[in-house]
Motif scaffolding. Structure first.
Motif, mmCIF file in Angstrom:
data_model
loop_
_atom_site.group_PDB
_atom_site.id
_atom_site.type_symbol
_atom_site.label_atom_id
_atom_site.label_comp_id
_atom_site.label_asym_id
_atom_site.label_seq_id
_atom_site.Cartn_x
_atom_site.Cartn_y
_atom_site.Cartn_z
ATOM 1 N N LEU A 52 0.831 -1.209 0.000
ATOM 2 C CA LEU A 52 0.000 0.000 0.000
ATOM 3 C C LEU A 52 0.859 1.250 0.000
ATOM 4 O O LEU A 52 0.547 2.236 -0.684
ATOM 5 C CB LEU A 52 -0.928 -0.003 1.223
ATOM 6 N N LEU A 53 1.942 1.248 0.768
ATOM 7 C CA LEU A 53 2.822 2.424 0.810
ATOM 8 C C LEU A 53 3.521 2.643 -0.529
ATOM 9 O O LEU A 53 3.871 3.783 -0.868
ATOM 10 C CB LEU A 53 3.858 2.266 1.921
ATOM 11 N N ARG A 54 3.715 1.585 -1.291
ATOM 12 C CA ARG A 54 4.362 1.742 -2.598
ATOM 13 C C ARG A 54 3.468 2.484 -3.583
ATOM 14 O O ARG A 54 3.961 3.043 -4.566
ATOM 15 C CB ARG A 54 4.724 0.367 -3.178
ATOM 16 N N THR A 55 2.166 2.502 -3.342
ATOM 17 C CA THR A 55 1.241 3.109 -4.302
ATOM 18 C C THR A 55 1.395 4.620 -4.350
ATOM 19 O O THR A 55 1.650 5.210 -5.404
ATOM 20 C CB THR A 55 -0.214 2.754 -3.942
ATOM 21 N N HIS A 56 1.238 5.283 -3.201
ATOM 22 C CA HIS A 56 1.326 6.742 -3.150
ATOM 23 C C HIS A 56 2.278 7.238 -2.067
ATOM 24 O O HIS A 56 2.471 8.442 -1.937
ATOM 25 C CB HIS A 56 -0.059 7.356 -2.888
ATOM 26 N N GLY A 57 2.817 6.330 -1.258
ATOM 27 C CA GLY A 57 3.631 6.764 -0.127
ATOM 28 C C GLY A 57 2.799 7.276 1.028
ATOM 29 O O GLY A 57 3.322 7.876 1.958
ATOM 30 N N PHE A 58 1.490 7.009 0.994
ATOM 31 C CA PHE A 58 0.536 7.532 1.978
ATOM 32 C C PHE A 58 -0.508 6.462 2.249
ATOM 33 O O PHE A 58 -0.997 5.826 1.312
ATOM 34 C CB PHE A 58 -0.181 8.748 1.392
ATOM 35 N N GLU A 294 -3.821 17.177 0.122
ATOM 36 C CA GLU A 294 -3.751 16.407 -1.118
ATOM 37 C C GLU A 294 -2.368 15.772 -1.263
ATOM 38 O O GLU A 294 -1.366 16.333 -0.827
ATOM 39 C CB GLU A 294 -4.024 17.299 -2.325
ATOM 40 N N VAL A 295 -2.342 14.613 -1.907
ATOM 41 C CA VAL A 295 -1.105 13.879 -2.167
ATOM 42 C C VAL A 295 -0.920 13.779 -3.673
ATOM 43 O O VAL A 295 -1.875 13.530 -4.416
ATOM 44 C CB VAL A 295 -1.166 12.471 -1.550
ATOM 45 N N LYS A 296 0.308 13.961 -4.112
ATOM 46 C CA LYS A 296 0.597 13.869 -5.545
ATOM 47 C C LYS A 296 0.872 12.426 -5.918
ATOM 48 O O LYS A 296 1.791 11.795 -5.381
ATOM 49 C CB LYS A 296 1.795 14.742 -5.895
ATOM 50 N N SER A 297 0.077 11.900 -6.833
ATOM 51 C CA SER A 297 0.243 10.516 -7.256
ATOM 52 C C SER A 297 1.417 10.408 -8.226
ATOM 53 O O SER A 297 1.966 11.411 -8.692
ATOM 54 C CB SER A 297 -1.034 10.004 -7.930
ATOM 55 N N GLN A 298 1.792 9.186 -8.562
ATOM 56 C CA GLN A 298 2.929 8.981 -9.445
ATOM 57 C C GLN A 298 2.667 9.450 -10.864
ATOM 58 O O GLN A 298 3.617 9.675 -11.620
ATOM 59 C CB GLN A 298 3.332 7.503 -9.428
ATOM 60 N N ARG A 343 0.372 18.648 -0.099
ATOM 61 C CA ARG A 343 0.121 20.078 0.084
ATOM 62 C C ARG A 343 -1.219 20.272 0.783
ATOM 63 O O ARG A 343 -2.030 19.342 0.875
ATOM 64 C CB ARG A 343 0.095 20.795 -1.265
ATOM 65 N N VAL A 344 -1.439 21.469 1.267
ATOM 66 C CA VAL A 344 -2.735 21.841 1.836
ATOM 67 C C VAL A 344 -3.231 23.060 1.068
ATOM 68 O O VAL A 344 -2.586 24.109 1.068
ATOM 69 C CB VAL A 344 -2.635 22.174 3.339
#
Length: 418
Positions: A52-58, A294-298, A343-344
Protein backbone atom coordinates in the motif's frame (compact mmCIF):
# COMPACT_ATOMS: atom_id res chain seq x y z
CA UNK A 1 -15.10 -16.50 -30.95
CA UNK A 2 -15.41 -15.55 -27.32
CA UNK A 3 -18.53 -16.11 -25.27
CA UNK A 4 -19.13 -12.34 -25.17
CA UNK A 5 -18.81 -11.90 -28.92
CA UNK A 6 -21.04 -14.91 -29.58
CA UNK A 7 -23.72 -13.43 -27.37
CA UNK A 8 -23.52 -10.07 -29.10
CA UNK A 9 -23.75 -11.70 -32.52
CA UNK A 10 -27.01 -13.38 -31.55
CA UNK A 11 -28.71 -10.11 -30.68
CA UNK A 12 -30.77 -8.32 -33.34
CA UNK A 13 -29.00 -5.20 -34.55
CA UNK A 14 -32.18 -3.15 -34.18
CA UNK A 15 -32.25 -3.73 -30.44
CA UNK A 16 -28.55 -3.14 -29.78
CA UNK A 17 -28.06 -0.11 -27.55
CA UNK A 18 -24.96 1.74 -26.51
CA UNK A 19 -24.45 1.99 -22.78
CA UNK A 20 -22.18 4.54 -21.22
CA UNK A 21 -19.48 3.32 -18.93
CA UNK A 22 -20.11 4.48 -15.38
CA UNK A 23 -17.77 7.25 -14.29
CA UNK A 24 -14.68 5.96 -12.57
CA UNK A 25 -14.26 6.81 -8.93
CA UNK A 26 -11.37 9.19 -8.26
CA UNK A 27 -8.21 7.59 -6.90
CA UNK A 28 -8.04 7.43 -3.13
CA UNK A 29 -5.47 6.90 -0.42
CA UNK A 30 -5.48 3.22 0.64
CA UNK A 31 -6.79 2.26 4.07
CA UNK A 32 -5.46 -0.38 6.44
CA UNK A 33 -6.81 -1.37 9.90
CA UNK A 34 -4.03 -1.10 12.49
CA UNK A 35 -5.14 -4.24 14.38
CA UNK A 36 -4.15 -6.31 11.35
CA UNK A 37 -0.52 -5.37 12.02
CA UNK A 38 -0.80 -6.70 15.57
CA UNK A 39 -2.26 -10.01 14.42
CA UNK A 40 -0.54 -13.09 15.91
CA UNK A 41 0.59 -13.95 12.38
CA UNK A 42 1.15 -10.49 10.88
CA UNK A 43 3.71 -11.35 8.18
CA UNK A 44 1.32 -11.13 5.24
CA UNK A 45 -0.29 -8.02 6.72
CA UNK A 46 3.09 -6.31 7.02
CA UNK A 47 3.79 -7.12 3.40
CA UNK A 48 0.37 -5.68 2.54
CA UNK A 49 1.38 -2.51 4.40
CA UNK A 50 4.43 -2.20 2.15
CA UNK A 51 2.39 -2.80 -1.00
CA UNK A 52 0.00 0.00 0.00
CA UNK A 53 2.82 2.42 0.81
CA UNK A 54 4.36 1.74 -2.60
CA UNK A 55 1.24 3.11 -4.30
CA UNK A 56 1.33 6.74 -3.15
CA UNK A 57 3.63 6.76 -0.13
CA UNK A 58 0.54 7.53 1.98
CA UNK A 59 -2.00 5.38 3.82
CA UNK A 60 -4.90 5.81 6.22
CA UNK A 61 -4.36 3.66 9.32
CA UNK A 62 -7.65 3.06 11.12
CA UNK A 63 -8.42 1.91 14.67
CA UNK A 64 -4.98 2.82 15.97
CA UNK A 65 -4.25 2.52 19.73
CA UNK A 66 -3.95 6.24 20.56
CA UNK A 67 -7.06 7.02 22.67
CA UNK A 68 -9.45 9.54 21.08
CA UNK A 69 -9.67 11.27 24.47
CA UNK A 70 -5.93 11.95 24.34
CA UNK A 71 -6.16 13.32 20.80
CA UNK A 72 -9.13 15.51 21.75
CA UNK A 73 -7.03 16.89 24.59
CA UNK A 74 -4.07 17.46 22.24
CA UNK A 75 -6.20 19.50 19.83
CA UNK A 76 -7.70 21.43 22.76
CA UNK A 77 -4.19 22.32 23.97
CA UNK A 78 -3.22 23.29 20.42
CA UNK A 79 -6.24 25.55 20.01
CA UNK A 80 -5.53 27.12 23.40
CA UNK A 81 -2.02 28.09 22.35
CA UNK A 82 -3.02 29.53 18.97
CA UNK A 83 -5.85 31.48 20.62
CA UNK A 84 -3.30 33.49 22.63
CA UNK A 85 -2.62 37.09 21.56
CA UNK A 86 0.29 37.36 19.09
CA UNK A 87 2.56 39.01 21.64
CA UNK A 88 2.08 36.12 24.06
CA UNK A 89 2.73 33.47 21.41
CA UNK A 90 5.94 35.31 20.54
CA UNK A 91 7.20 34.65 24.08
CA UNK A 92 8.22 31.23 22.73
CA UNK A 93 9.72 32.34 19.39
CA UNK A 94 11.23 30.09 16.75
CA UNK A 95 14.96 30.95 16.58
CA UNK A 96 16.51 32.49 13.42
CA UNK A 97 17.31 30.07 10.59
CA UNK A 98 21.07 30.44 11.13
CA UNK A 99 20.84 28.64 14.50
CA UNK A 100 19.60 25.40 12.93
CA UNK A 101 17.17 25.02 15.83
CA UNK A 102 13.65 24.09 14.76
CA UNK A 103 11.60 24.69 17.89
CA UNK A 104 9.00 27.13 19.21
CA UNK A 105 6.39 29.36 17.58
CA UNK A 106 6.42 30.48 13.93
CA UNK A 107 4.06 33.28 12.97
CA UNK A 108 2.39 33.41 9.52
CA UNK A 109 5.00 34.19 6.88
CA UNK A 110 7.99 33.24 9.05
CA UNK A 111 8.32 29.84 7.37
CA UNK A 112 8.47 29.15 3.64
CA UNK A 113 8.19 25.45 2.85
CA UNK A 114 8.05 26.42 -0.82
CA UNK A 115 11.49 28.00 -0.48
CA UNK A 116 13.31 25.02 0.99
CA UNK A 117 15.99 23.12 -0.86
CA UNK A 118 14.46 19.72 -1.53
CA UNK A 119 16.08 16.32 -1.71
CA UNK A 120 15.26 14.09 -4.64
CA UNK A 121 11.78 12.64 -4.32
CA UNK A 122 11.50 10.63 -7.57
CA UNK A 123 12.51 7.10 -8.51
CA UNK A 124 15.08 8.23 -11.11
CA UNK A 125 17.57 9.80 -8.72
CA UNK A 126 21.23 9.17 -9.29
CA UNK A 127 24.10 9.01 -6.86
CA UNK A 128 25.26 12.51 -6.06
CA UNK A 129 21.70 13.83 -5.94
CA UNK A 130 22.45 15.81 -2.79
CA UNK A 131 25.56 17.83 -2.09
CA UNK A 132 25.64 18.76 1.57
CA UNK A 133 28.01 21.64 0.83
CA UNK A 134 25.76 23.23 -1.78
CA UNK A 135 22.63 25.10 -0.74
CA UNK A 136 21.21 25.13 -4.28
CA UNK A 137 20.14 21.48 -4.41
CA UNK A 138 16.66 20.96 -5.79
CA UNK A 139 14.50 18.00 -6.66
CA UNK A 140 14.97 16.26 -9.99
CA UNK A 141 11.62 17.69 -11.08
CA UNK A 142 12.43 21.29 -10.15
CA UNK A 143 12.92 22.37 -13.78
CA UNK A 144 9.62 21.06 -15.06
CA UNK A 145 6.87 23.51 -15.86
CA UNK A 146 4.25 23.40 -13.11
CA UNK A 147 0.78 22.22 -14.01
CA UNK A 148 -2.00 24.85 -13.81
CA UNK A 149 -3.05 23.69 -10.36
CA UNK A 150 0.43 23.93 -8.86
CA UNK A 151 1.94 27.00 -7.24
CA UNK A 152 5.25 27.82 -8.93
CA UNK A 153 7.08 29.03 -5.83
CA UNK A 154 10.53 28.55 -7.35
CA UNK A 155 10.06 30.90 -10.30
CA UNK A 156 7.64 33.36 -8.71
CA UNK A 157 8.98 36.88 -8.27
CA UNK A 158 7.47 36.97 -4.81
CA UNK A 159 6.76 33.54 -3.26
CA UNK A 160 3.18 33.15 -2.07
CA UNK A 161 2.61 33.87 1.59
CA UNK A 162 2.12 30.61 3.49
CA UNK A 163 -0.76 31.44 5.77
CA UNK A 164 -0.13 29.15 8.72
CA UNK A 165 1.13 29.23 12.28
CA UNK A 166 3.09 26.42 13.88
CA UNK A 167 4.71 25.29 17.10
CA UNK A 168 7.55 22.75 17.19
CA UNK A 169 8.50 20.59 20.14
CA UNK A 170 10.81 17.59 20.53
CA UNK A 171 12.46 15.28 23.01
CA UNK A 172 13.31 17.25 26.16
CA UNK A 173 16.85 15.80 26.31
CA UNK A 174 17.88 16.56 22.71
CA UNK A 175 20.94 18.85 23.07
CA UNK A 176 20.94 19.81 19.38
CA UNK A 177 17.30 20.96 19.38
CA UNK A 178 16.48 22.47 22.80
CA UNK A 179 12.79 22.99 23.39
CA UNK A 180 11.25 26.42 23.75
CA UNK A 181 8.09 26.62 25.83
CA UNK A 182 5.41 29.25 26.43
CA UNK A 183 5.49 30.61 29.99
CA UNK A 184 3.65 28.21 32.37
CA UNK A 185 1.61 31.14 33.68
CA UNK A 186 -0.07 31.47 30.28
CA UNK A 187 -1.01 27.80 29.85
CA UNK A 188 -0.67 25.82 33.09
CA UNK A 189 0.10 22.14 32.45
CA UNK A 190 0.58 22.71 28.70
CA UNK A 191 4.29 21.85 28.63
CA UNK A 192 3.85 18.67 30.65
CA UNK A 193 0.97 17.48 28.48
CA UNK A 194 2.86 18.03 25.23
CA UNK A 195 5.96 16.19 26.46
CA UNK A 196 3.84 13.22 27.56
CA UNK A 197 2.03 13.29 24.21
CA UNK A 198 5.37 13.30 22.38
CA UNK A 199 6.47 10.23 24.37
CA UNK A 200 3.22 8.40 23.58
CA UNK A 201 3.60 9.00 19.85
CA UNK A 202 7.26 7.96 19.96
CA UNK A 203 6.26 4.59 21.43
CA UNK A 204 3.46 4.10 18.89
CA UNK A 205 5.71 5.02 15.97
CA UNK A 206 8.23 2.36 16.95
CA UNK A 207 5.61 -0.36 16.41
CA UNK A 208 4.97 1.03 12.92
CA UNK A 209 8.68 1.09 12.10
CA UNK A 210 8.92 -2.54 13.19
CA UNK A 211 5.98 -3.47 10.94
CA UNK A 212 7.62 -1.65 8.02
CA UNK A 213 10.94 -3.43 8.63
CA UNK A 214 9.15 -6.79 8.75
CA UNK A 215 7.19 -6.05 5.58
CA UNK A 216 10.38 -5.08 3.73
CA UNK A 217 11.85 -8.42 4.80
CA UNK A 218 15.05 -6.78 6.00
CA UNK A 219 17.82 -8.98 7.27
CA UNK A 220 17.93 -9.41 11.07
CA UNK A 221 20.91 -7.04 11.31
CA UNK A 222 19.24 -4.41 9.09
CA UNK A 223 16.01 -4.60 11.06
CA UNK A 224 17.77 -4.29 14.43
CA UNK A 225 19.91 -1.37 13.22
CA UNK A 226 16.89 0.41 11.71
CA UNK A 227 15.00 0.25 14.99
CA UNK A 228 18.02 1.10 17.14
CA UNK A 229 18.65 4.47 15.44
CA UNK A 230 15.05 5.56 16.00
CA UNK A 231 15.28 6.37 19.70
CA UNK A 232 12.74 9.21 19.53
CA UNK A 233 15.47 11.73 20.37
CA UNK A 234 15.17 13.39 16.94
CA UNK A 235 11.39 13.08 16.53
CA UNK A 236 9.40 16.30 16.21
CA UNK A 237 5.86 17.11 17.30
CA UNK A 238 4.29 19.96 15.34
CA UNK A 239 1.10 21.87 16.04
CA UNK A 240 -0.37 23.57 12.98
CA UNK A 241 -3.05 26.22 12.64
CA UNK A 242 -4.23 27.47 9.26
CA UNK A 243 -6.24 30.62 10.04
CA UNK A 244 -9.64 31.23 8.48
CA UNK A 245 -9.41 32.84 5.05
CA UNK A 246 -11.78 33.76 2.25
CA UNK A 247 -11.87 31.52 -0.80
CA UNK A 248 -10.95 34.51 -2.96
CA UNK A 249 -7.74 35.16 -1.03
CA UNK A 250 -6.50 31.57 -1.02
CA UNK A 251 -4.40 31.00 -4.13
CA UNK A 252 -2.72 28.03 -5.77
CA UNK A 253 -5.63 25.80 -4.91
CA UNK A 254 -7.30 24.34 -7.97
CA UNK A 255 -6.95 24.39 -11.71
CA UNK A 256 -8.82 27.25 -13.32
CA UNK A 257 -9.40 29.17 -10.08
CA UNK A 258 -7.78 32.49 -9.30
CA UNK A 259 -6.35 33.24 -5.90
CA UNK A 260 -4.83 36.12 -4.01
CA UNK A 261 -1.22 34.89 -3.83
CA UNK A 262 -1.75 33.15 -0.50
CA UNK A 263 -1.39 29.43 0.12
CA UNK A 264 -1.81 27.27 3.20
CA UNK A 265 1.03 24.81 2.47
CA UNK A 266 2.62 24.30 -0.96
CA UNK A 267 3.75 20.94 -2.29
CA UNK A 268 6.63 19.42 -0.34
CA UNK A 269 8.05 16.18 1.01
CA UNK A 270 9.05 15.42 4.60
CA UNK A 271 12.63 14.96 5.74
CA UNK A 272 11.68 12.23 8.17
CA UNK A 273 11.54 8.44 8.00
CA UNK A 274 7.75 8.48 8.35
CA UNK A 275 5.21 11.07 9.43
CA UNK A 276 2.06 10.51 11.48
CA UNK A 277 -0.66 13.08 10.82
CA UNK A 278 -3.74 13.62 12.97
CA UNK A 279 -6.49 15.93 11.74
CA UNK A 280 -9.79 16.99 13.25
CA UNK A 281 -12.83 16.39 11.11
CA UNK A 282 -16.41 17.06 12.23
CA UNK A 283 -17.83 20.56 12.02
CA UNK A 284 -14.78 22.15 10.42
CA UNK A 285 -14.87 19.74 7.49
CA UNK A 286 -18.61 20.21 7.09
CA UNK A 287 -17.95 23.94 6.81
CA UNK A 288 -15.05 23.37 4.44
CA UNK A 289 -12.16 24.20 6.76
CA UNK A 290 -10.82 20.83 7.78
CA UNK A 291 -10.08 19.53 4.28
CA UNK A 292 -7.59 20.51 1.63
CA UNK A 293 -4.82 17.96 2.18
CA UNK A 294 -3.75 16.41 -1.12
CA UNK A 295 -1.10 13.88 -2.17
CA UNK A 296 0.60 13.87 -5.54
CA UNK A 297 0.24 10.52 -7.26
CA UNK A 298 2.93 8.98 -9.44
CA UNK A 299 1.09 10.17 -12.57
CA UNK A 300 1.16 13.77 -11.33
CA UNK A 301 -2.47 14.14 -10.27
CA UNK A 302 -3.44 15.39 -6.81
CA UNK A 303 -5.51 13.06 -4.61
CA UNK A 304 -7.59 14.11 -1.60
CA UNK A 305 -6.04 12.65 1.54
CA UNK A 306 -8.09 13.48 4.60
CA UNK A 307 -8.43 11.16 7.59
CA UNK A 308 -12.17 10.46 7.02
CA UNK A 309 -14.37 9.65 10.00
CA UNK A 310 -15.08 5.97 10.56
CA UNK A 311 -18.56 4.56 11.13
CA UNK A 312 -19.87 4.80 14.68
CA UNK A 313 -18.87 7.47 17.14
CA UNK A 314 -15.74 8.59 15.27
CA UNK A 315 -17.31 11.82 14.06
CA UNK A 316 -13.99 13.69 14.37
CA UNK A 317 -11.91 11.19 12.39
CA UNK A 318 -9.54 10.71 15.32
CA UNK A 319 -9.62 6.91 15.03
CA UNK A 320 -7.64 7.34 11.80
CA UNK A 321 -4.04 8.48 11.45
CA UNK A 322 -2.45 9.30 8.12
CA UNK A 323 1.00 7.77 7.66
CA UNK A 324 3.35 8.91 4.91
CA UNK A 325 6.82 7.95 3.76
CA UNK A 326 9.54 10.56 4.23
CA UNK A 327 12.73 11.21 2.28
CA UNK A 328 14.88 9.10 4.61
CA UNK A 329 12.76 5.95 4.25
CA UNK A 330 12.78 6.46 0.49
CA UNK A 331 16.58 6.54 0.57
CA UNK A 332 16.84 3.54 2.92
CA UNK A 333 14.60 1.47 0.62
CA UNK A 334 16.46 2.65 -2.50
CA UNK A 335 13.30 4.22 -3.90
CA UNK A 336 11.04 1.21 -3.34
CA UNK A 337 8.87 3.36 -1.08
CA UNK A 338 8.23 6.85 -2.50
CA UNK A 339 8.46 9.98 -0.39
CA UNK A 340 5.02 11.47 -0.86
CA UNK A 341 4.73 15.06 -2.06
CA UNK A 342 1.71 16.67 -0.42
CA UNK A 343 0.12 20.08 0.08
CA UNK A 344 -2.74 21.84 1.84
CA UNK A 345 -4.91 23.99 -0.40
CA UNK A 346 -8.55 24.80 -0.93
CA UNK A 347 -10.85 22.19 0.63
CA UNK A 348 -13.91 20.80 -1.08
CA UNK A 349 -16.62 23.25 -0.15
CA UNK A 350 -20.17 22.07 0.53
CA UNK A 351 -22.73 22.93 -2.19
CA UNK A 352 -24.46 25.46 0.06
CA UNK A 353 -21.31 27.59 0.14
CA UNK A 354 -21.22 28.07 -3.64
CA UNK A 355 -24.80 27.77 -4.86
CA UNK A 356 -26.84 29.99 -2.57
CA UNK A 357 -27.58 33.65 -3.43
CA UNK A 358 -25.99 34.72 -0.16
CA UNK A 359 -22.73 32.96 -0.96
CA UNK A 360 -22.48 34.60 -4.39
CA UNK A 361 -22.83 38.03 -2.81
CA UNK A 362 -19.86 37.57 -0.47
CA UNK A 363 -16.66 35.49 -0.57
CA UNK A 364 -16.91 32.02 0.95
CA UNK A 365 -15.01 31.94 4.25
CA UNK A 366 -12.90 28.85 4.78
CA UNK A 367 -12.72 28.14 8.52
CA UNK A 368 -9.47 27.52 10.36
CA UNK A 369 -7.82 24.13 9.98
CA UNK A 370 -5.87 22.42 12.79
CA UNK A 371 -3.59 19.43 12.38
CA UNK A 372 -0.86 17.66 14.36
CA UNK A 373 1.96 15.96 12.45
CA UNK A 374 4.56 13.87 14.27
CA UNK A 375 7.80 13.46 12.34
CA UNK A 376 9.59 10.19 13.10
CA UNK A 377 13.29 10.68 12.35
CA UNK A 378 16.49 8.75 12.94
CA UNK A 379 19.02 10.13 15.37
CA UNK A 380 20.95 13.03 13.83
CA UNK A 381 24.26 11.17 13.45
CA UNK A 382 22.65 8.20 11.67
CA UNK A 383 24.21 7.47 8.29
CA UNK A 384 21.37 6.66 5.90
CA UNK A 385 22.31 4.51 2.94
CA UNK A 386 20.16 2.03 0.97
CA UNK A 387 19.65 -1.31 2.67
CA UNK A 388 21.67 -4.05 0.99
CA UNK A 389 18.48 -6.08 0.69
CA UNK A 390 16.93 -3.25 -1.35
CA UNK A 391 19.83 -3.10 -3.85
CA UNK A 392 20.14 -5.52 -6.74
CA UNK A 393 21.42 -5.75 -10.28
CA UNK A 394 18.03 -4.64 -11.55
CA UNK A 395 17.80 -1.88 -8.90
CA UNK A 396 21.30 -0.47 -8.40
CA UNK A 397 21.98 1.92 -5.56
CA UNK A 398 20.28 5.24 -6.23
CA UNK A 399 21.32 7.38 -3.28
CA UNK A 400 24.63 8.35 -1.73
CA UNK A 401 25.05 7.97 2.04
CA UNK A 402 24.06 11.02 4.07
CA UNK A 403 23.39 11.54 7.76
CA UNK A 404 19.95 12.53 8.98
CA UNK A 405 21.46 15.72 10.46
CA UNK A 406 23.27 16.73 7.27
CA UNK A 407 20.21 16.12 5.14
CA UNK A 408 18.06 18.18 7.48
CA UNK A 409 20.49 21.08 7.33
CA UNK A 410 20.47 21.07 3.53
CA UNK A 411 16.69 20.86 3.33
CA UNK A 412 16.25 23.52 5.99
CA UNK A 413 18.28 26.26 4.33
CA UNK A 414 16.02 29.13 3.45
CA UNK A 415 13.01 27.68 5.25
CA UNK A 416 12.89 30.26 8.06
CA UNK A 417 13.58 33.96 8.32
CA UNK A 418 16.67 35.29 10.05
Amino acid sequence: MSADSSLNASLPTSTTTTTKNPPQAPPTIPTLPYPSLANPAPHNNNQHLISLLRTHGFIRLTHHPIPPSLLHAAFAHSRAFFALPPAEKELAPHPPASTGVHRGYSRPGFESVGGTTKGVTGFDAEEGDIDINNSNNNSSSSNKKPSPNETDTKNATVPPLELKESFELGHPLNPLQPNIYPPPSLLPGWQEFMLDFHATLASFSHTLLDAIAAGLELSPDERASFLDVHTGMNDQLRLLCYPAISQKELGGAREGEEGGGVVRMPGHTDWSTITLLFTEQGTDVEAGGGGGLEVKSQDGTWIAAEAQAEAGDDKDGLNTVLVNVGDMLMRWTNGILPSAEHRVGLPSLPPSSTSSPASSAQPSLIPARFSIPYFVAADADTLVTPFASCVSESRPRRYVPVTQGEYGRVRGRGQFLE
